[in-house]
Design a protein around this motif. Structure first.
Motif, PDB file in Angstrom:
ATOM      1  N   UNK A  49       0.843  -1.195   0.000  1.00 58.37           N
ATOM      2  CA  UNK A  49       0.000   0.000   0.000  1.00 58.37           C
ATOM      3  C   UNK A  49       0.875   1.242   0.000  1.00 58.37           C
ATOM      4  N   UNK A  50       0.384   2.302  -0.617  1.00 60.64           N
ATOM      5  CA  UNK A  50       1.022   3.608  -0.566  1.00 60.64           C
ATOM      6  C   UNK A  50       0.205   4.453   0.406  1.00 60.64           C
ATOM      7  N   UNK A  51       0.870   5.142   1.307  1.00 57.53           N
ATOM      8  CA  UNK A  51       0.172   5.985   2.291  1.00 57.53           C
ATOM      9  C   UNK A  51       0.132   7.426   1.781  1.00 57.53           C
ATOM     10  N   UNK A  52      -1.055   8.001   1.771  1.00 54.38           N
ATOM     11  CA  UNK A  52      -1.236   9.385   1.326  1.00 54.38           C
ATOM     12  C   UNK A  52      -1.825  10.198   2.479  1.00 54.38           C
ATOM     13  N   UNK A  53      -1.168  11.289   2.829  1.00 61.25           N
ATOM     14  CA  UNK A  53      -1.654  12.203   3.871  1.00 61.25           C
ATOM     15  C   UNK A  53      -2.827  12.997   3.310  1.00 61.25           C
ATOM     16  N   UNK A  54      -3.907  13.093   4.082  1.00 57.69           N
ATOM     17  CA  UNK A  54      -5.094  13.846   3.675  1.00 57.69           C
ATOM     18  C   UNK A  54      -5.283  14.948   4.720  1.00 57.69           C
ATOM     19  N   UNK A  55      -5.185  16.211   4.290  1.00 56.71           N
ATOM     20  CA  UNK A  55      -5.237  17.292   5.272  1.00 56.71           C
ATOM     21  C   UNK A  55      -5.669  18.592   4.598  1.00 56.71           C
ATOM     22  N   UNK A  56      -6.568  19.327   5.272  1.00 61.35           N
ATOM     23  CA  UNK A  56      -6.965  20.654   4.806  1.00 61.35           C
ATOM     24  C   UNK A  56      -7.597  21.398   5.978  1.00 61.35           C
TER      25      UNK A  56
END
Length: 189
Positions: free
Chosen positions: A74-81
């Protein structure tokens, strides 16, 4: 002196004989011996009894193992806003959304915080036009003055999916809305 000259001739003839022998053996081995004809003792459960089948079996085994590993990567993607918006006293779409990638598992923390007035509720919806009726998760604190309201959602997707943040505040004013988390995206799709 005679013996020395005889010995020199013998040594030169011996060296030439060795070179011719090695060269011809190499040429014969390279042209006459087939890897299928060389016996292989199977200590690795390759079901092979010759060198060529052992090489082919090893390559197949490695390819199978790599495919199994890729299925679990799996590739980890940061989700932030985070944004400041003018909030209302009625449920309204904040203008903030997050798009979750296809074939992923995500854990997202959605929140509404106090900047000028306290929030009374947050909804995460699958629609920017119908919030309360499409609520996936909500946190409501009517009449209670709190610094923030939040919801956590963990979900897995098969296709790209968008989530919309709806809020409700005690009064119309500038306040902060945001989300934070990550998505684990399947490497091999």
């Amino acid at each position: 002196m005679k013996n020395l000259k005889k010995n020199k001739k013998f040594i030169i003839v011996l060296i030439l004989a060795v070179l011719i022998s090695v060269t011809s053996s190499y040429v014969l081995a390279a042209t006459l011996i087939n890897s299928k004809d060389v016996v292989y003792e199977d200590n690795s459960n390759l079901m092979a009894d010759n060198v060529q089948d052992a090489i082919d079996g090893t390559c197949t085994k490695i390819d199978t193992r790599l495919s199994g590993i890729e299925d679990n990567l799996y590739t980890i993607k940061q989700m932030k806003d985070y944004k400041y918006i003018t909030t209302t006293t009625d449920w309204s779409y904040s203008g903030i959304s997050v798009t979750l990638p296809a074939n992923s598992c995500c854990g997202i923390y959605y929140y509404a915080v106090w900047a000028a007035n306290h929030p009374t509720g947050i909804i995460v919806s699958d629609s920017p036009t119908i919030g309360p009726d499409h609520s996936l998760a909500s946190s409501v604190t009517p009449g209670i003055s709190v610094g923030h309201v939040s919801v956590d959602i963990s979900e897995c997707t098969t296709e790209e999916t968008t989530r919309y943040i709806w809020t409700k505040y005690y009064d119309e004013s500038s306040n902060g809305i945001g989300y934070n988390g990550f998505c684990a995206i399947k490497y091999k799709q």
